[in-house]
Design a protein around this motif. Sequence first.
Motif, PDB file in Angstrom:
ATOM      1  N   SER A  73       0.804  -1.227   0.000  1.00 20.62           N
ATOM      2  CA  SER A  73       0.000   0.000   0.000  1.00 20.62           C
ATOM      3  C   SER A  73       0.838   1.279   0.000  1.00 20.62           C
ATOM      4  O   SER A  73       0.277   2.364  -0.121  1.00 20.62           O
ATOM      5  CB  SER A  73      -0.928   0.019   1.229  1.00 20.62           C
TER       6      SER A  73
ATOM      7  N   GLU B  12     -13.135   1.907  11.961  1.00 16.55           N
ATOM      8  CA  GLU B  12     -13.547   1.213  10.740  1.00 16.55           C
ATOM      9  C   GLU B  12     -14.873   1.767  10.227  1.00 16.55           C
ATOM     10  O   GLU B  12     -15.024   2.037   9.028  1.00 16.55           O
ATOM     11  CB  GLU B  12     -13.669  -0.285  11.008  1.00 16.55           C
TER      12      GLU B  12
ATOM     13  N   ARG C  99     -15.171   3.739   6.663  1.00 12.38           N
ATOM     14  CA  ARG C  99     -16.060   3.231   5.610  1.00 12.38           C
ATOM     15  C   ARG C  99     -17.129   4.265   5.240  1.00 12.38           C
ATOM     16  O   ARG C  99     -17.532   4.361   4.081  1.00 12.38           O
ATOM     17  CB  ARG C  99     -16.719   1.927   6.052  1.00 12.38           C
TER      18      ARG C  99
ATOM     19  N   ASP D  59     -14.420   2.322  -2.417  1.00 11.27           N
ATOM     20  CA  ASP D  59     -13.706   1.116  -1.972  1.00 11.27           C
ATOM     21  C   ASP D  59     -12.213   1.189  -2.275  1.00 11.27           C
ATOM     22  O   ASP D  59     -11.422   0.530  -1.625  1.00 11.27           O
ATOM     23  CB  ASP D  59     -14.301  -0.132  -2.650  1.00 11.27           C
TER      24      ASP D  59
ATOM     25  N   THR E 202     -13.252  -7.463  -4.600  1.00 12.69           N
ATOM     26  CA  THR E 202     -12.398  -6.795  -3.616  1.00 12.69           C
ATOM     27  C   THR E 202     -11.342  -5.954  -4.318  1.00 12.69           C
ATOM     28  O   THR E 202     -11.031  -6.176  -5.507  1.00 12.69           O
ATOM     29  CB  THR E 202     -11.687  -7.818  -2.710  1.00 12.69           C
TER      30      THR E 202
ATOM     31  N   GLU F 152      -8.201  -5.949  -3.812  1.00 15.26           N
ATOM     32  CA  GLU F 152      -7.002  -6.727  -4.100  1.00 15.26           C
ATOM     33  C   GLU F 152      -7.077  -7.358  -5.486  1.00 15.26           C
ATOM     34  O   GLU F 152      -6.065  -7.481  -6.176  1.00 15.26           O
ATOM     35  CB  GLU F 152      -6.824  -7.825  -3.038  1.00 15.26           C
TER      36      GLU F 152
ATOM     37  N   THR G 102      -6.757   0.521  -0.839  1.00 21.42           N
ATOM     38  CA  THR G 102      -8.105   0.025  -0.573  1.00 21.42           C
ATOM     39  C   THR G 102      -8.591   0.569   0.762  1.00 21.42           C
ATOM     40  O   THR G 102      -7.790   0.981   1.611  1.00 21.42           O
ATOM     41  CB  THR G 102      -8.135  -1.512  -0.529  1.00 21.42           C
TER      42      THR G 102
ATOM     43  N   GLU H 125      -9.781  -1.141   3.084  1.00 19.88           N
ATOM     44  CA  GLU H 125      -9.278  -2.050   4.133  1.00 19.88           C
ATOM     45  C   GLU H 125      -7.869  -1.666   4.557  1.00 19.88           C
ATOM     46  O   GLU H 125      -7.525  -1.748   5.746  1.00 19.88           O
ATOM     47  CB  GLU H 125      -9.290  -3.508   3.624  1.00 19.88           C
ATOM     48  N   GLU H 126      -7.036  -1.240   3.615  1.00 16.27           N
ATOM     49  CA  GLU H 126      -5.679  -0.817   3.960  1.00 16.27           C
ATOM     50  C   GLU H 126      -5.694   0.483   4.751  1.00 16.27           C
ATOM     51  O   GLU H 126      -4.884   0.664   5.664  1.00 16.27           O
ATOM     52  CB  GLU H 126      -4.849  -0.640   2.683  1.00 16.27           C
TER      53      GLU H 126
ATOM     54  N   ILE I 126      -8.049   1.330   6.805  1.00 16.78           N
ATOM     55  CA  ILE I 126      -8.475   0.921   8.146  1.00 16.78           C
ATOM     56  C   ILE I 126      -7.310   0.301   8.914  1.00 16.78           C
ATOM     57  O   ILE I 126      -7.058   0.642  10.072  1.00 16.78           O
ATOM     58  CB  ILE I 126      -9.652  -0.081   8.047  1.00 16.78           C
ATOM     59  N   LYS I 127      -6.576  -0.576   8.250  1.00  7.91           N
ATOM     60  CA  LYS I 127      -5.445  -1.236   8.897  1.00  7.91           C
ATOM     61  C   LYS I 127      -4.369  -0.234   9.290  1.00  7.91           C
ATOM     62  O   LYS I 127      -3.801  -0.310  10.394  1.00  7.91           O
ATOM     63  CB  LYS I 127      -4.851  -2.293   7.963  1.00  7.91           C
TER      64      LYS I 127
END
Length: 821
Positions: A185, A494, A498, A504, A655, A657, A676, A678-679, A681-682
């Motif tokens: 990322s 999160e 979102r 996304d 997704t 990815e 993404t 998700e990245e 958020i991480k």
Amino acid sequence: MLNMWRISWRNITKNKKRFFISLLGIILGISFVTSMLVADKTTNDVFNYYEQMYVANADYWILSDKHTLSEDSVSSVSTSSAVMETLLALDKQAFFELEGDKSLNQRSVRITGVNDQNSPLLKLPVIEGSLDNEGLVIPEVVANLLNKKVGDTIRFADLGEAKVSAIVEYTQLLASPSDWEGAESTSFRVMAPLDLLREWTGMDNELSYLRFQTNEDGQQLFQSLQKEFLHSNVYVQPVVADDQQSNDIGGLYTFFYLIAGLSMFISGFIVFNMIYTSVMERKKEFAIMKSFGYLQSSVSRLIFIDVILLALIGTAIGVPIGIWLGDMFMQTLLSVFEFDMVYTLNWKIPALTAVVIGILFPVVFSLFPIYNAGKTSVLLTLKKANQTHSSTRQHIIRAIVGVGLLSFVFIDHPVSYLAILASIILLFPLLLLGLSRIFKPILKIVFGYSGNMAARNLTQQLNRNANTSAILAVGIAVILLLSAVIETAPEGYENEIRNTYGGDLRVTSEAPWSNEDIATLRSYESVSNVEPFTEAKPITWETIDGKKRQFSIFAVDKEGPTLFEDPERDELYKELKKEPSILLGKRAFDEWGGDVGGYIHINAPSGVQQLKVIEVVNTSHYSGYVAFMDESYLNNEFGWANSFDMLLTLNDGYTGEQLRDQLWQDFSKHLSKVETVEEAIKSTTSALSGMNELILTMLVLIVGLASIGTANTLLMNTLERNSEIGTMRALGFTKQQVRKMIIGEGLLIGLSGVIGGIASGMILVYVTSQSKLLGGFISFQIPLGNIILALIAGVSLSLFASWISSTTASKINIISSLKEG
């Protein structure tokens, strides 16, 4: 005077075990305070250091909202008499040419070409090699990951190759991931000579930016350049040391001071217990001294010297330990950040501050015993008329006030937390009495008749025992609240990310997206929607008190992606279109320091503007250190016309990815980043996960410190009941039974503290979850693992503390204790 110090030394060391336990409490308390002060100061220095490294000696820089600008268009800057130094830079996205199966995303690297690697407008802390303006400059993490040394060659796909001339420490300009997972990322960053990069790319007359240093005429030059670039894609900005978009460490400071304050409070209670008990034991001595002509001030001064002596010893030992702990904290804290930052421990000023605190706080907590010693009544003391037991009336008043403060659970205000903690302490005598009755049958089964005696003995010094237990409860409650916040915050983050990310995937390009590019994005089967994401950066602005700051401004529109949360969002879109105005994220609003309806001064690409702040909103972007503006106004009047980012919304079942590799293949010539949701958020929550380990460590340390207070209280209880225990031994009580009795008392105190702490912690978590400020962010969730740890640590350490006191009780001489009685 020397004799008074000797007398004080004799008095505080008369009971060596009590002296050691009390001293240990002060040492641990001042150690925690010192470590937090050191960590706070060092952390602040670390980020200030990297901010200044980023700024170097530059005063202004010229950029373009088209990513690059013509060198000819800014040639007048280099020849201006107001300019002392210049630095030309060109950024180009490329790919490492590596062996193995690394993806394009993992091999992506941003090459920054500069005309002078030794420029005073750059700060590159060299580890190995030299800045020779001929080879590559790479950060240490890249050297380690690629296994490269000075003199080794690095190849770039479709560009060329160059040797490594220098390896440098972490710097923001070359911030790079330290592992291949992080490279998914985040691009690597290296530096090359500008001429070499231009030779590889053919971008002979292009620059990404130009930095320059000015003399006293710099402000005039800045204003003239703003006018010169008014109707172009080029703009000028002050270079500002402000990295709050990437580093939100305000919460860390709160954590530092909360732990320091809590440890100091517990240590202060231990000191109070020791000094107060010592005063009660020496009442007759003080009465005799006053009968021989000593003044009230003389007696108080004697106790004051006792306290100072204890504080000096504790501080002398605790501060060096605290400095070492501070170093351990820094290693833990910096390990939670994405990049490998270095630090120099700043301990001198924190150590001096800790010395002052270490000397003052025992005195503050001992003021009442010091005053009480001086007020000793000669007649009443000699008649033994003074009573030490608490009255029923005091317990009733204490309970009423405690219940009143507990009602603050229904009030949504920060002061509620202090009121709840105070109510815990005030109500603990009732809780201790209730739990002693509940556990009395269990103690009888485990310890026999000694268990019965343990439950009965708690009432003899009920307030002292309850306060000891309450201190343990407060420590556990606060740590459980922190751990609950740490555990539930990722879920809150999160949801926020979102809801405000806008899609996304966020796809970033080096150049503005063309209509053909957008058509290609929309043609993907997995993509349901493509929206331009306009971010104007870096934009400088001023706080209310005139300090320069820097953030990004996002373009928003009612029909565009959702980038912030607010109940009146649709109305805010309308308000933004009515007049030149802006929305501020929460952190940016706090930093600005003004009020809604006020005006903020911003250095727009089209010149200085005064914009009305119409609201403060919640957003996940840069942790709220951002602003939002109407899209049409940002594109026209503000002067930012291009979008380098696209927000992609995916169809169900797909997704980010799966799409990433396709994006890098189709847009490899100008694509610079694919992130993404998700990245995102991480990246935001990874630091919180690392903090949880620190919270667990703090939990054990705070429980351990509170358990020292338990040992101190039990020891004082034992010494005060010297004759009583002697009588019990004379009547047939064995040493083992006496030990069981003291251990039973300690177990009840510790168990009450743990149970009360867990219950209080859950109350605090509930209040936090219902707060309007944090209710949608922190959910009511029981930190079961930390509760189990608190239960185990609290009970085991309390048993250990009571065992220490029980050894003293079992060694009481029957004959001498009966003589004292």
